[in-house]
Design a protein around this motif. Structure first.
Motif, PDB file in Angstrom:
ATOM      1  N   ILE A 120      -2.573   0.206  -5.427  1.00  0.00           N
ATOM      2  CA  ILE A 120      -4.007   0.486  -5.491  1.00  0.00           C
ATOM      3  C   ILE A 120      -4.230   1.834  -4.842  1.00  0.00           C
ATOM      4  O   ILE A 120      -3.951   2.027  -3.656  1.00  0.00           O
ATOM      5  CB  ILE A 120      -4.815  -0.601  -4.743  1.00  0.00           C
ATOM      6  N   THR A 121      -4.684   2.798  -5.612  1.00  0.00           N
ATOM      7  CA  THR A 121      -4.922   4.126  -5.048  1.00  0.00           C
ATOM      8  C   THR A 121      -6.410   4.474  -5.163  1.00  0.00           C
ATOM      9  O   THR A 121      -6.839   5.523  -4.715  1.00  0.00           O
ATOM     10  CB  THR A 121      -4.094   5.193  -5.795  1.00  0.00           C
ATOM     11  N   ASP A 122      -7.165   3.557  -5.786  1.00  0.00           N
ATOM     12  CA  ASP A 122      -8.610   3.772  -5.923  1.00  0.00           C
ATOM     13  C   ASP A 122      -9.240   3.634  -4.531  1.00  0.00           C
ATOM     14  O   ASP A 122      -9.224   2.562  -3.928  1.00  0.00           O
ATOM     15  CB  ASP A 122      -9.161   2.713  -6.898  1.00  0.00           C
ATOM     16  N   SER A 123      -9.793   4.751  -3.973  1.00  0.00           N
ATOM     17  CA  SER A 123     -10.241   4.730  -2.585  1.00  0.00           C
ATOM     18  C   SER A 123     -11.386   3.750  -2.373  1.00  0.00           C
ATOM     19  O   SER A 123     -11.491   3.118  -1.322  1.00  0.00           O
ATOM     20  CB  SER A 123     -10.618   6.142  -2.112  1.00  0.00           C
ATOM     21  N   GLU A 157     -11.243   0.912   0.334  1.00  0.00           N
ATOM     22  CA  GLU A 157     -12.286   0.897   1.359  1.00  0.00           C
ATOM     23  C   GLU A 157     -12.903  -0.501   1.491  1.00  0.00           C
ATOM     24  O   GLU A 157     -13.148  -0.991   2.588  1.00  0.00           O
ATOM     25  CB  GLU A 157     -13.378   1.931   1.034  1.00  0.00           C
ATOM     26  N   ALA A 158     -13.071  -1.147   0.345  1.00  0.00           N
ATOM     27  CA  ALA A 158     -13.649  -2.501   0.356  1.00  0.00           C
ATOM     28  C   ALA A 158     -12.755  -3.438   1.149  1.00  0.00           C
ATOM     29  O   ALA A 158     -13.242  -4.227   1.969  1.00  0.00           O
ATOM     30  CB  ALA A 158     -13.803  -3.001  -1.089  1.00  0.00           C
ATOM     31  N   ILE A 159     -11.426  -3.347   0.923  1.00  0.00           N
ATOM     32  CA  ILE A 159     -10.519  -4.221   1.655  1.00  0.00           C
ATOM     33  C   ILE A 159     -10.547  -3.886   3.142  1.00  0.00           C
ATOM     34  O   ILE A 159     -10.581  -4.764   4.003  1.00  0.00           O
ATOM     35  CB  ILE A 159      -9.072  -4.094   1.110  1.00  0.00           C
ATOM     36  N   VAL A 160     -10.523  -2.560   3.447  1.00  0.00           N
ATOM     37  CA  VAL A 160     -10.542  -2.119   4.838  1.00  0.00           C
ATOM     38  C   VAL A 160     -11.798  -2.672   5.544  1.00  0.00           C
ATOM     39  O   VAL A 160     -11.701  -3.229   6.639  1.00  0.00           O
ATOM     40  CB  VAL A 160     -10.501  -0.577   4.927  1.00  0.00           C
ATOM     41  N   ASP A 161     -12.903  -2.554   4.868  1.00  0.00           N
ATOM     42  CA  ASP A 161     -14.147  -3.040   5.461  1.00  0.00           C
ATOM     43  C   ASP A 161     -14.074  -4.530   5.734  1.00  0.00           C
ATOM     44  O   ASP A 161     -14.480  -5.005   6.788  1.00  0.00           O
ATOM     45  CB  ASP A 161     -15.345  -2.733   4.548  1.00  0.00           C
ATOM     46  N   GLN A 216      -1.851  -7.626  -1.246  1.00  0.00           N
ATOM     47  CA  GLN A 216      -0.550  -8.091  -1.740  1.00  0.00           C
ATOM     48  C   GLN A 216       0.464  -6.940  -1.817  1.00  0.00           C
ATOM     49  O   GLN A 216       1.234  -6.808  -2.742  1.00  0.00           O
ATOM     50  CB  GLN A 216      -0.671  -8.747  -3.118  1.00  0.00           C
ATOM     51  N   GLY A 217       0.313  -6.055  -0.808  1.00  0.00           N
ATOM     52  CA  GLY A 217       1.275  -4.953  -0.683  1.00  0.00           C
ATOM     53  C   GLY A 217       1.026  -3.802  -1.627  1.00  0.00           C
ATOM     54  O   GLY A 217       1.811  -2.864  -1.695  1.00  0.00           O
ATOM     55  N   LYS A 218      -0.061  -3.887  -2.385  1.00  0.00           N
ATOM     56  CA  LYS A 218      -0.245  -2.881  -3.419  1.00  0.00           C
ATOM     57  C   LYS A 218      -1.076  -1.681  -3.002  1.00  0.00           C
ATOM     58  O   LYS A 218      -1.141  -0.682  -3.686  1.00  0.00           O
ATOM     59  CB  LYS A 218      -0.870  -3.531  -4.660  1.00  0.00           C
ATOM     60  N   ALA A 219      -1.767  -1.803  -1.888  1.00  0.00           N
ATOM     61  CA  ALA A 219      -2.594  -0.673  -1.447  1.00  0.00           C
ATOM     62  C   ALA A 219      -1.701   0.479  -1.013  1.00  0.00           C
ATOM     63  O   ALA A 219      -0.663   0.263  -0.394  1.00  0.00           O
ATOM     64  CB  ALA A 219      -3.481  -1.104  -0.287  1.00  0.00           C
ATOM     65  N   ASN A 220      -2.098   1.678  -1.330  1.00  0.00           N
ATOM     66  CA  ASN A 220      -1.313   2.837  -0.954  1.00  0.00           C
ATOM     67  C   ASN A 220      -1.350   2.998   0.556  1.00  0.00           C
ATOM     68  O   ASN A 220      -2.415   3.219   1.137  1.00  0.00           O
ATOM     69  CB  ASN A 220      -1.892   4.091  -1.630  1.00  0.00           C
ATOM     70  N   PRO A 221      -0.190   2.869   1.222  1.00  0.00           N
ATOM     71  CA  PRO A 221      -0.159   2.843   2.681  1.00  0.00           C
ATOM     72  C   PRO A 221      -0.747   4.104   3.303  1.00  0.00           C
ATOM     73  O   PRO A 221      -1.417   4.033   4.332  1.00  0.00           O
ATOM     74  CB  PRO A 221       1.326   2.722   3.013  1.00  0.00           C
ATOM     75  N   LYS A 222      -0.521   5.234   2.674  1.00  0.00           N
ATOM     76  CA  LYS A 222      -1.011   6.496   3.248  1.00  0.00           C
ATOM     77  C   LYS A 222      -2.547   6.501   3.291  1.00  0.00           C
ATOM     78  O   LYS A 222      -3.160   6.824   4.300  1.00  0.00           O
ATOM     79  CB  LYS A 222      -0.510   7.649   2.358  1.00  0.00           C
ATOM     80  N   GLN A 223      -3.128   6.053   2.164  1.00  0.00           N
ATOM     81  CA  GLN A 223      -4.588   6.014   2.093  1.00  0.00           C
ATOM     82  C   GLN A 223      -5.147   4.999   3.086  1.00  0.00           C
ATOM     83  O   GLN A 223      -6.164   5.246   3.735  1.00  0.00           O
ATOM     84  CB  GLN A 223      -5.042   5.659   0.677  1.00  0.00           C
ATOM     85  N   VAL A 224      -4.444   3.870   3.190  1.00  0.00           N
ATOM     86  CA  VAL A 224      -4.888   2.818   4.113  1.00  0.00           C
ATOM     87  C   VAL A 224      -4.916   3.363   5.534  1.00  0.00           C
ATOM     88  O   VAL A 224      -5.916   3.210   6.246  1.00  0.00           O
ATOM     89  CB  VAL A 224      -3.962   1.575   4.033  1.00  0.00           C
ATOM     90  N   ASN A 225      -3.889   4.041   5.933  1.00  0.00           N
ATOM     91  CA  ASN A 225      -3.799   4.619   7.272  1.00  0.00           C
ATOM     92  C   ASN A 225      -4.949   5.578   7.556  1.00  0.00           C
ATOM     93  O   ASN A 225      -5.612   5.483   8.582  1.00  0.00           O
ATOM     94  CB  ASN A 225      -2.476   5.372   7.440  1.00  0.00           C
ATOM     95  N   GLU A 226      -5.128   6.477   6.604  1.00  0.00           N
ATOM     96  CA  GLU A 226      -6.175   7.493   6.793  1.00  0.00           C
ATOM     97  C   GLU A 226      -7.559   6.856   6.962  1.00  0.00           C
ATOM     98  O   GLU A 226      -8.323   7.191   7.870  1.00  0.00           O
ATOM     99  CB  GLU A 226      -6.217   8.455   5.603  1.00  0.00           C
ATOM    100  N   LEU A 227      -7.811   5.912   6.073  1.00  0.00           N
ATOM    101  CA  LEU A 227      -9.125   5.271   6.051  1.00  0.00           C
ATOM    102  C   LEU A 227      -9.377   4.463   7.324  1.00  0.00           C
ATOM    103  O   LEU A 227     -10.458   4.521   7.926  1.00  0.00           O
ATOM    104  CB  LEU A 227      -9.196   4.344   4.821  1.00  0.00           C
ATOM    105  N   LEU A 228      -8.354   3.738   7.756  1.00  0.00           N
ATOM    106  CA  LEU A 228      -8.491   2.934   8.962  1.00  0.00           C
ATOM    107  C   LEU A 228      -8.773   3.809  10.179  1.00  0.00           C
ATOM    108  O   LEU A 228      -9.651   3.521  10.982  1.00  0.00           O
ATOM    109  CB  LEU A 228      -7.207   2.114   9.199  1.00  0.00           C
TER     110      LEU A 228
END
Lengths: 487, 95, 481
Positions: C415-418, C422-426, C463-475
């Protein structure tokens, strides 16, 4: 009209073309003569009656369709050194008494391709090692001029068969004189071509760097027709010369006027029989009359040719004959107790005395510690001898001499003395060492026996040799003489 | 050159020829006679002469790397003294 | 006393020609006995040899590769001896004038030093047939299919000083001939055979000791063990006051020992002389140029190129050029994947690991270079994460299907759609208010470590599909408040 067996190849081809007789009739005629005479002469090891008539039938069809060539339908005999598919190929040896070749020699294939009909396989000295045909496992061939005498060797069966008119033509091989010396002793014409001119594929090797196949017939003209079909490049033979074959038939007609012929001085010195010398003189006079210029030339080292030959030929033969080991073909001894026994007994039972002597001489000459003194030395002598010829051919077009020091000797006369036997090739061996072409043709008879005039040419000048021989035969009749009882 | 009986026996073995004791002497004489003939070469000085292995000065021709032969085992083994299951048989070789 | 070992190797490499060196029979391995033995191979009366052009070219390639002089004129000689697997009673070989003269190769010693080993010569010759000793009621069966197969016999100088050096040298020659494609290198089938001449001498002594010739060394391991055994044996003999006998010894792998060959054969007298059926082989400049024009890249050159072109470490470049097959495979992966370093990692870690585990050679790999390249490409272009890639690799290994097909079918695309991330992060931040609070109050130095918890939760939810780099940045951004 002369009898069929006295006709030249050209006359036979003309008769076939004109339907005066068929190839089948021709084959039958010669097979009949073989049946009548060969019991005494022992020229053939194998007679191929059925196969000959089958081939003749096919030749007749070709001729009828107008597809015949100058040799189509004409019978011949192959020396038993040439592999013939489906036909026993013994090489005159008990070793190969049971050997039916699975393939044809190139020479056999080419002559069959030209439409020639094989009547059978000619007797020969065992593995072509001999000068009298007495080393054959199948018994000696008798000379039709005198059946107490040898026909020469090793192509003795071929020469005697042609002389006795059992076939109009035969093939032979010449390693140290094996075409020319029997041709001389039987009164026919035989040509040893330049080394590499005729393929050695399927010709059982004696000494690979010396062996050469050639035609044996009654005239130079016949030899020219045969050689034209035999000669030529063969990709299966690495030593085959890749150059076009001359038009030998066309070359026959040239004038001899001005051709320079060198009498080899050394071939007229001691050892030459007086009657033989006289016959040579008569032949040379005839050549002069045709306008040839005769000069004396020297091959100063020719006396070393026999010694060098008896190193080179046995050395190569000792290796060439190692394949006869009782494993894949040929004679195998009964119940060998181990591998060494298999080898030793198979070979000792399979080979005759002369072959064994030569294998042993050759083995010795190549063995550690002797190689330089014998083999290398002989190769150097060979070079010196070749240089002698090169020098001579700067001055003359052809060389001339007797083909043999004497006429046919008696059976058994030399068979117990190998060295005396070897010296019967003193005039022929140097030519093989150098690889040159040479022929022997009949000179006047000497005391009722044939004498051979030898002409030696430069490399690939078979055409010139045949030309001079043919011109001489046009004006003389020595080659037409037929041994008594065979006319 | 006069060969000894041992020399003849050694040569015969190298050439894998069986020679009986009785034959050795005869062969010794014959072979020595031939070697005497051969050794007449020695009289000729050949120092510096290149040995001649072939009559013609030609080079080895090369064959294209193409398979042209097919299986003809049956034909080739028809003339073999002893074969079994396609193999040529010889008395057991010990290694 | 301290002893020095002196070893020279003779290597017989079967050349990869289609037909035999002197006949048109096939050289293919494994045919029914004697079905690939033609008249020439069987040594029938009247047959003659004609030299295979490709055998000559392959010898020229080898000579060039070891920087040897190529003889412009070489001569075939007959080596005469009787043996049932030698149909003519002589072997056609080269004796005084071989086609390849003196050359050399370099081997890497332990500790990294480089040693130059001399190659005395390499010559063309024909192989013999095979003797089969099994049950033929007292007979030995002879199969001549191999008779006439072209061999290049490569003879080293006695420059090798230990079994390890001998193995390094043999491997180097193996690498060269297989790189050149002139030999398939298959030791089980006998395409690459080694004999070792071994002697020992007191250290400092110049004169060579009496040597023995070891035969039947059909693997590098056996080569090493046989030499070691033989060196021990010779030293024991000498130290006990006995002498080494010059002889041929056979290595018995089962017993791990060498033993004397009990042949009754007296000192051999091979009676070499130039084969009159063959003419001198003349090789001119044009022939050599034409032959080496398409010469494959040699291991050394390829290793250097891998470092430069792909930015690989010397170690990685060495591993990936160990064999031509490996290097070709690697370049096949890179061609598809694009990312050279990632390709190297995946090949060396995942692929080699799996092969090793399965006991397979690279040539037997269920994954082609293209297939592995397809997987690495999806990591490189962020379609899947490295972690997901490992499971895809396993799936590919088992099923033979392509990476793309597996990713598609299982919906493993990252998943690379920000917006989606973002929805998951929230969601995660909302569900873990206490941890968010802790994070924000923590020492900034400890925060990066604490971030891992949130990353793990997001990845789990995706399920492991989120792009880790984007996840890190967003968090990081959201936690900073």
């Amino acid at each position: 009209m002369s009898a069929l067996h006295q006709k030249s190849l050209r006359e036979l081809a003309a008769g076939l073309a004109a339907r005066e007789f068929s190839s089948v009739e021709l084959a039958e005629h010669f097979l009949q003569r073989i049946r009548a005479f060969d019991h005494d002469l022992n020229c053939l090891i194998t007679v191929c009656d059925k196969e000959a008539l089958r081939q003749a039938g096919l030749a007749d069809e070709r001729i009828q369709k107008g597809e015949g060539g100058p040799l189509t339908g004409i019978p011949l005999i192959h020396k038993d050194i040439f592999c013939t598919r489906g036909v026993k190929t013994s090489c005159g040896s008990f070793m190969l008494d049971n050997f039916v070749s699975p393939y044809d020699a190139t020479v056999v294939e080419r002559l069959a391709g030209a439409g020639m009909v094989m009547l059978g396989k000619a007797n020969m000295d065992e593995f072509a090692m001999g000068s009298s045909n007495e080393t054959s496992h199948y018994g000696p061939v008798k000379n039709p001029w005198d059946t107490e005498r040898v026909p020469g060797g090793s192509s003795g069966g071929s020469a005697a068969a042609v002389a006795a008119r059992l076939a109009p033509a035969a093939t032979g091989t010449d390693t140290g004189g094996s075409i020319r010396q029997p041709a001389a002793l039987c009164g026919i014409t035989g040509l040893k071509p330049t080394y590499g001119r005729v393929s050695r594929w399927g010709m059982i090797a004696f000494a690979s760097s010396l062996d050469q196949a050639g035609p044996m017939a009654r005239s130079a003209e016949d030899c020219a027709l045969l050689l034209a079909a035999m000669a030529g490049f063969d990709e299966k033979d690495s030593t085959s010369a890749n150059r076009p074959v001359d038009d030998y038939a066309a070359a026959l007609e040239a004038s001899v006027k001005g051709v320079r012929i060198g009498m080899v001085k050394e071939f007229f010195e001691e050892g030459l029989d007086a009657g033989m010398a006289a016959a040579m003189d008569e032949a040379m006079a005839a050549l002069k009359k045709l306008g040839a210029e005769l000069v004396e030339v020297s091959l100063p080292h020719s006396k070393y040719s026999v010694p060098a030959y008896y190193v080179v030929a046995p050395a190569e033969c000792s290796s060439n004959l190692a394949r006869f080991d009782g494993v894949r073909f040929g004679h195998r001894c009964k119940e060998p107790k181990d591998l060494e026994d298999l080898y030793k007994r198979s070979r000792s039972e399979g080979f005759g005395a002369e072959v064994k002597r030569r294998i042993m001489i050759g083995t010795y000459a190549l063995s550690a510690g002797y190689y330089d003194a014998y083999y290398l030395k002989a190769q150097q002598v060979r070079q010196v001898i070749a240089d002698d010829f090169r020098e001579a051919f700067r001055r003359v077009d052809l060389l001339l001499g007797p083909a043999s020091p004497e006429t046919a000797f008696r059976l058994g006369e030399k068979s117990s003395d190998p060295v005396a036997m070897y010296l019967s090739d003193i005039y022929t061996i140097a030519v093989n060492l150098a690889g040159l072409p040479a022929l022997s043709m009949p000179a006047p008879l000497v005391e009722g026996l044939p004498a051979g005039l030898q002409l030696i040419g430069n490399y690939f000048e078979e055409g010139r040799l045949l030309n001079v021989a043919h011109q001489l035969q046009r004006t003389t009749d020595w080659h037409l003489q037929t041994p008594g009882g065979y006319a | 050159m006069t060969l000894e009986r041992d020399d003849v026996a050694k040569i015969a073995h190298l050439a894998r020829l069986a020679v009986s004791e009785a034959e050795l002497d005869a062969l010794r004489g014959e072979l020595s006679g031939i070697l005497d003939l051969v050794e007449q070469m020695e009289a000729l000085d050949t120092a510096g002469i290149a040995p001649m292995a072939h009559p013609l000065e030609m080079h080895q021709r090369l064959r294209p790397d193409v398979v042209t032969e097919e299986n003809r085992r049956e034909q080739y083994q028809a003339v073999a003294p002893l074969v079994e299951r396609g193999l040529y048989l010889v008395p057991r070789v010990i290694e | 006393m301290e002893w020095e070992t002196v070893i020279g190797l003779e290597i017989h490499a079967q050349l990869t020609t289609r037909s035999k060196i002197f006949s048109g029979a096939s050289t293919a391995f494994g045919a029914e006995p004697n079905t690939q033995a033609c008249l020439v191979d069987l040594g029938f009366p009247g047959v003659l040899p004609v030299l295979n052009e490709q055998a000559v070219r392959k010898a020229v390639l080898f000579g060039t590769a070891i920087e040897a002089e190529i003889a412009r004129r070489s001569v075939f000689a007959r080596k005469n001896y009787f043996y049932p697997d030698l149909p003519k009673g002589y072997q056609i070989s080269q004796y005084e004038l071989p086609i390849v003269g003196r050359g050399h190769v370099e081997i890497l010693l332990e500790g990294g030093a480089v040693k130059r080993i001399g190659v005395t010569r390499a010559h063309l010759e024909e192989d013999a047939g095979k003797s089969l000793h099994e049950d033929f009621h007292g007979y030995t069966g002879i199969d001549l299919n191999r008779a006439g197969t072209p061999l290049l016999e490569i003879v080293s100088e006695p420059d090798l000083r230990s079994a390890k050096e001998a193995v390094a040298y043999a491997k180097k020659i193996h690498q060269i001939v297989t790189y050149l494609g002139i030999c398939d290198g298959n030791m089980q089938e006998g395409s690459f055979r080694m004999d070792a001449n071994v002697s020992v001498r007191p250290r400092g002594e110049e004169k060579l000791g009496t040597r023995t010739e070891l035969k039947n060394l059909n693997s590098f391991r056996f080569l090493e063990r046989a030499i070691n055994f033989e060196v021990e044996r010779q030293i024991d003999l000498l130290e006990s006051g006995s002498a080494v006998v010059q002889e041929t010894r056979l290595y018995d792998a089962q017993k791990d020992e060498t033993r004397s060959m009990r042949t009754k054969e007296e000192a051999n007298d091979y009676r070499y002389f130039p084969d009159p059926d063959l003419l001198p082989l003349v090789v001119d400049d044009a022939f050599i140029e034409e032959t080496v024009r398409d010469m494959p890249e040699l291991p050394e050159a390829r290793r250097r190129r891998f470092e430069e072109q792909y930015g690989l470490s010397p170690y990685d470049a060495d591993v990936l050029t160990a064999s031509r097959a490996a290097a070709d495979y690697y370049e096949g992966v890179v061609a598809v994947a694009g990312d050279a370093k990632l390709a190297a990692n995946w090949m060396m870690v995942e692929l080699y690991g799996a092969l090793n585990k399965a006991g397979l050679e690279l040539s037997e790999s269920p994954l082609s270079a293209e297939a592995l390249g397809g997987l690495v490409l999806r990591i490189a272009d962020d379609t899947i994460s490295g972690k997901i890639a490992k499971s895809v690799f396993e799936e590919m290994w088992a099923s033979g299907r392509s990476a793309d097909a597996i990713i598609e079918e299982k919906g493993l695309k990252q998943i690379t759609d920000s917006g989606a991330i973002e929805a998951i992060v929230d969601e995660v931040l909302a569900e873990n208010a206490a941890q968010v609070e802790n994070y924000r109050n923590a020492d900034p130095k400890k925060q990066p470590k604490m971030l891992g918890f949130f990353v793990g939760q997001v990845m789990k939810k995706s399920q492991g599909k989120a792009n880790p780099k984007q996840v890190n940045e967003l968090l990081r951004k959201k936690l900073a408040g």
